[in-house]
Design a protein around this motif. Structure first.
Motif, PDB file in Angstrom:
ATOM      1  N   VAL A  27       5.286   0.725   9.281  1.00 51.20           N
ATOM      2  CA  VAL A  27       3.872   0.851   9.728  1.00 51.20           C
ATOM      3  C   VAL A  27       3.107   0.669   8.268  1.00 51.20           C
ATOM      4  CG1 VAL A  27       2.399   2.879  10.221  1.00 51.20           C
ATOM      5  CG2 VAL A  27       4.447   3.057  11.361  1.00 51.20           C
ATOM      6  N   GLY A  28       2.320  -0.095   8.063  1.00 49.96           N
ATOM      7  CA  GLY A  28       1.328  -0.519   6.943  1.00 49.96           C
ATOM      8  C   GLY A  28       0.040   0.427   7.417  1.00 49.96           C
ATOM      9  N   GLU A  29      -0.869  -0.317   6.398  1.00 49.60           N
ATOM     10  CA  GLU A  29      -2.066   0.545   5.961  1.00 49.60           C
ATOM     11  C   GLU A  29      -3.298  -0.114   7.084  1.00 49.60           C
ATOM     12  OE1 GLU A  29      -3.302   1.122   1.733  1.00 49.60           O
ATOM     13  OE2 GLU A  29      -4.641  -0.309   2.440  1.00 49.60           O
ATOM     14  N   ALA A  30      -3.664  -1.221   7.014  1.00 52.82           N
ATOM     15  CA  ALA A  30      -4.794  -1.835   7.880  1.00 52.82           C
ATOM     16  C   ALA A  30      -4.615  -3.431   7.826  1.00 52.82           C
ATOM     17  CB  ALA A  30      -6.030  -1.090   7.481  1.00 52.82           C
ATOM     18  N   PRO A  31      -4.986  -4.066   8.777  1.00 51.04           N
ATOM     19  CA  PRO A  31      -5.311  -5.552   8.522  1.00 51.04           C
ATOM     20  C   PRO A  31      -5.985  -6.010   7.550  1.00 51.04           C
ATOM     21  CG  PRO A  31      -6.178  -4.729  10.624  1.00 51.04           C
ATOM     22  CD  PRO A  31      -5.781  -3.608  10.116  1.00 51.04           C
ATOM     23  N   GLY A  32      -5.465  -7.078   7.076  1.00 53.43           N
ATOM     24  CA  GLY A  32      -6.437  -7.825   6.102  1.00 53.43           C
ATOM     25  C   GLY A  32      -7.202  -8.924   6.467  1.00 53.43           C
ATOM     26  N   TYR A  33      -7.690  -9.938   5.497  1.00 44.87           N
ATOM     27  CA  TYR A  33      -8.464 -10.981   5.925  1.00 44.87           C
ATOM     28  C   TYR A  33      -7.394 -11.833   6.840  1.00 44.87           C
ATOM     29  CZ  TYR A  33     -10.103 -15.725   5.208  1.00 44.87           C
ATOM     30  OH  TYR A  33     -10.557 -17.238   5.248  1.00 44.87           O
ATOM     31  N   GLN A  34      -6.274 -12.252   6.413  1.00 46.66           N
ATOM     32  CA  GLN A  34      -5.500 -13.059   7.449  1.00 46.66           C
ATOM     33  C   GLN A  34      -4.989 -12.479   8.457  1.00 46.66           C
ATOM     34  OE1 GLN A  34      -5.009 -16.069   5.885  1.00 46.66           O
ATOM     35  NE2 GLN A  34      -4.362 -16.856   7.646  1.00 46.66           N
ATOM     36  N   GLU A  35      -4.687 -11.148   8.480  1.00 40.66           N
ATOM     37  CA  GLU A  35      -4.430 -10.433   9.764  1.00 40.66           C
ATOM     38  C   GLU A  35      -5.500 -10.463  10.676  1.00 40.66           C
ATOM     39  OE1 GLU A  35      -3.567  -9.206   6.739  1.00 40.66           O
ATOM     40  OE2 GLU A  35      -1.545  -9.373   6.872  1.00 40.66           O
ATOM     41  N   GLU A  36      -6.891 -10.347  10.582  1.00 39.73           N
ATOM     42  CA  GLU A  36      -7.919 -10.120  11.166  1.00 39.73           C
ATOM     43  C   GLU A  36      -7.949 -11.877  11.940  1.00 39.73           C
ATOM     44  OE1 GLU A  36     -12.443  -8.675  10.665  1.00 39.73           O
ATOM     45  OE2 GLU A  36     -11.915 -10.321   9.774  1.00 39.73           O
ATOM     46  N   GLN A  57      -2.705 -10.742  14.172  1.00 32.46           N
ATOM     47  CA  GLN A  57      -1.493 -10.367  13.969  1.00 32.46           C
ATOM     48  C   GLN A  57      -1.381  -9.532  12.599  1.00 32.46           C
ATOM     49  OE1 GLN A  57       1.627 -10.939  15.817  1.00 32.46           O
ATOM     50  NE2 GLN A  57       0.112 -11.694  17.180  1.00 32.46           N
ATOM     51  N   PRO A  58      -0.671  -8.258  12.787  1.00 31.79           N
ATOM     52  CA  PRO A  58      -0.273  -7.635  11.653  1.00 31.79           C
ATOM     53  C   PRO A  58       0.602  -8.322  10.922  1.00 31.79           C
ATOM     54  CG  PRO A  58       1.162  -6.416  13.460  1.00 31.79           C
ATOM     55  CD  PRO A  58       0.376  -7.681  13.900  1.00 31.79           C
ATOM     56  N   PHE A  59       0.545  -8.055   9.325  1.00 30.96           N
ATOM     57  CA  PHE A  59       1.400  -8.746   8.471  1.00 30.96           C
ATOM     58  C   PHE A  59       1.758 -10.080   8.634  1.00 30.96           C
ATOM     59  CE2 PHE A  59       2.221  -4.171   7.691  1.00 30.96           C
ATOM     60  CZ  PHE A  59       2.080  -3.941   6.221  1.00 30.96           C
ATOM     61  N   VAL A  60       0.733 -11.027   8.371  1.00 31.80           N
ATOM     62  CA  VAL A  60       0.742 -12.348   8.283  1.00 31.80           C
ATOM     63  C   VAL A  60       0.426 -13.064   7.247  1.00 31.80           C
ATOM     64  CG1 VAL A  60       0.873 -12.639  10.930  1.00 31.80           C
ATOM     65  CG2 VAL A  60      -1.320 -12.626   9.806  1.00 31.80           C
ATOM     66  N   TYR A  92       7.661   1.569  -1.085  1.00 33.86           N
ATOM     67  CA  TYR A  92       6.318   1.086  -1.574  1.00 33.86           C
ATOM     68  C   TYR A  92       5.830  -0.136  -0.367  1.00 33.86           C
ATOM     69  CZ  TYR A  92       7.655   2.981  -5.875  1.00 33.86           C
ATOM     70  OH  TYR A  92       7.687   4.149  -6.828  1.00 33.86           O
ATOM     71  N   HIS A  93       4.621  -0.367  -0.734  1.00 31.76           N
ATOM     72  CA  HIS A  93       3.773  -1.363   0.346  1.00 31.76           C
ATOM     73  C   HIS A  93       4.497  -2.707  -0.358  1.00 31.76           C
ATOM     74  CE1 HIS A  93       0.800  -3.813   2.219  1.00 31.76           C
ATOM     75  NE2 HIS A  93       0.636  -2.672   3.096  1.00 31.76           N
ATOM     76  N   PRO A  94       4.548  -3.694   0.726  1.00 34.93           N
ATOM     77  CA  PRO A  94       4.844  -4.961   0.293  1.00 34.93           C
ATOM     78  C   PRO A  94       3.817  -5.643  -0.953  1.00 34.93           C
ATOM     79  CG  PRO A  94       5.252  -5.107   2.394  1.00 34.93           C
ATOM     80  CD  PRO A  94       4.553  -3.648   2.146  1.00 34.93           C
ATOM     81  N   SER A 147       3.223  -2.461  12.702  1.00 35.15           N
ATOM     82  CA  SER A 147       2.196  -1.698  13.322  1.00 35.15           C
ATOM     83  C   SER A 147       1.707  -1.249  11.922  1.00 35.15           C
ATOM     84  CB  SER A 147       2.516  -0.503  13.851  1.00 35.15           C
ATOM     85  OG  SER A 147       1.188  -0.054  14.659  1.00 35.15           O
ATOM     86  N   ASN A 148       0.170  -0.773  12.086  1.00 32.13           N
ATOM     87  CA  ASN A 148      -0.602  -0.447  11.018  1.00 32.13           C
ATOM     88  C   ASN A 148      -1.235   1.256  11.652  1.00 32.13           C
ATOM     89  OD1 ASN A 148      -0.757  -2.404   8.875  1.00 32.13           O
ATOM     90  ND2 ASN A 148      -1.633  -3.605  10.281  1.00 32.13           N
ATOM     91  N   ILE A 149      -1.330   1.772  10.325  1.00 33.99           N
ATOM     92  CA  ILE A 149      -2.078   3.089  10.790  1.00 33.99           C
ATOM     93  C   ILE A 149      -3.801   2.935  11.347  1.00 33.99           C
ATOM     94  CG2 ILE A 149      -3.382   4.954   9.619  1.00 33.99           C
ATOM     95  CD1 ILE A 149      -0.387   5.760  10.034  1.00 33.99           C
ATOM     96  N   PRO A 192      -0.062 -12.759   2.604  1.00 31.40           N
ATOM     97  CA  PRO A 192       1.169 -12.629   1.617  1.00 31.40           C
ATOM     98  C   PRO A 192       1.988 -11.356   1.606  1.00 31.40           C
ATOM     99  CG  PRO A 192      -1.227 -13.266   0.558  1.00 31.40           C
ATOM    100  CD  PRO A 192      -1.262 -12.900   2.117  1.00 31.40           C
ATOM    101  N   ALA A 193       1.436 -10.218   2.070  1.00 26.03           N
ATOM    102  CA  ALA A 193       2.230  -8.924   2.112  1.00 26.03           C
ATOM    103  C   ALA A 193       3.099  -9.158   3.353  1.00 26.03           C
ATOM    104  CB  ALA A 193       1.180  -7.768   2.211  1.00 26.03           C
ATOM    105  N   GLY A 194       2.686  -9.923   4.200  1.00 25.91           N
ATOM    106  CA  GLY A 194       3.378 -10.080   5.384  1.00 25.91           C
ATOM    107  C   GLY A 194       4.646 -10.974   5.279  1.00 25.91           C
TER     108      GLY A 194
HETATM  109  N1  URA Z   1      -1.119  -4.637   4.662  1.00 24.71           N
HETATM  110  C1  URA Z   1      -1.097  -3.865   5.660  1.00 24.71           C
HETATM  111  O1  URA Z   1      -1.088  -2.724   5.456  1.00 24.71           O
HETATM  112  N2  URA Z   1      -1.067  -4.231   6.726  1.00 24.71           N
HETATM  113  C2  URA Z   1      -1.230  -5.632   7.248  1.00 24.71           C
HETATM  114  O2  URA Z   1      -1.090  -5.808   8.351  1.00 24.71           O
HETATM  115  C3  URA Z   1      -1.492  -6.590   6.237  1.00 24.71           C
HETATM  116  C4  URA Z   1      -1.486  -6.142   4.900  1.00 24.71           C
END
Ligand code: URA
Length: 287
Positions: free
Chosen positions: A122-131, A135-138, A242-244, A162-164, A140-142
């Motif tokens: 479980v991550g935080e929230a989608p970012g630019y690329q995810e939006e 798709q979640p985590f796609v 730690y978050h990626p 997933s994301n919170i 650089p962090a993905g």
């Molecule tokens: N960081 C997050 O926490 N979630 C994502 O989906 C992408 C980056």
């Protein structure tokens, strides 16, 4: 005899039945709720596993921000995990409490992966690329997360990601920049991740970073102070790491890489995955 928490739940359900979606708490009420929460936690002998769908969710925010208490029952359709997640995904699309904040963007980014997964990340929230890709985590962090999974001998298709918060937090004149979600944004989306957990029922959860830990466990410490032990989310063990993106910031030579790996070794042990001697030694400083 009814416990105070049952009385509270009855009250919230009655309010919900008459159409109330938010209950505002003053400081006194927050303090009383904290006491109920802590005394219930102390008395709980063996934490129950979550029931399968339909999913009943009561969200209570005890932080100092004037976040509402939203009591919501999410009616989940379907019998298989995949069908139930699909039902949840349809409802998440226009999740009213998230939309009503006005601070999250329009596009909902749901979770990805195996509906029968034994581990949920479980991550935080989608970012630019995810939006963009929905798709979640796609981004650089993905990519970093994929590397971690690969080192564990797992693929994205085997786990549940997933994301919170399911919508990208907005900023003025936003381009590719992202921001951390606020407490109110986390609270607004919390029923969704709670419902996902109750559908998937993973053997363990990995909270990637402080926001995920805060949302799932209601704790606000740093990752450094909360990792290296198992936490409990309603009977499911949770490991905080730690978050990626933090790994991307700290760079390859940094000790954080080994710390994340030690957290993942603990997860592999919990899942009873085979661990080779080579894997045990990953990212140790060279003698
Ligand atoms: N960081 C997050 O926490 N979630 C994502 O989906 C992408 C980056």
């Amino acid at each position: 005899m009814s416990r105070p928490v049952d009385v509270l739940l009855e009250f919230l359900e009655a309010e919900q039945a008459r159409g109330v979606t938010h209950v505002h708490l003053d400081d006194g009420a927050r303090e009383a709720l904290r006491e109920v929460f802590h005394s219930t936690k102390a008395k709980k002998a063996a934490p129950p596993r979550l029931e399968s769908a339909p999913v009943a969710v009561a969200e209570i925010s005890l932080d100092s921000t004037p976040a509402p208490v939203a009591a919501a029952k999410i009616p989940i359709e379907g019998t298989t995990h995949a069908e139930q997640l699909d039902s949840l995904r349809r409802q998440a699309e226009n999740w009213p409490t998230a939309k009503s904040l006005g601070s999250l963007r329009e596009t909902m980014v749901f979770s990805a992966g195996n509906p029968e997964a034994r581990v949920m990340l479980v991550g935080e929230a989608p970012g630019y690329q995810e939006e963009r890709e929905r798709q979640p985590f796609v981004g650089p962090a993905g990519q970093k997360l994929n590397d971690i999974l690969k080192a564990m001998g797992l693929s994205r298709e085997e786990v549940y990601i997933s994301n919170i918060v399911k919508f990208r937090p907005s900023t003025p004149k936003q381009t590719t920049n992202n921001r951390k979600p606020t407490a109110a944004e986390i609270a607004a989306c919390l029923p969704l991740i709670r419902a996902e957990i109750s559908i998937i029922r993973p053997a363990c959860i990995v909270a990637l970073g402080e926001t995920a830990a805060e949302g799932l466990l209601g704790i606000t410490g740093t990752v450094a102070s909360t990792r290296e032990k198992w936490h409990d989310y309603e009977g499911t063990p949770v490991r905080i790491t730690y978050h990626p993106s933090y790994l991307l910031q700290t760079g390859d030579g940094h000790q954080t890489k080994r710390q994340v790996w030690e957290d993942m070794l603990a997860v592999m042990e919990k899942l009873e995955l085979p661990i080779s001697a080579k894997q045990r030694g990953f990212f140790l400083p060279q003698a």
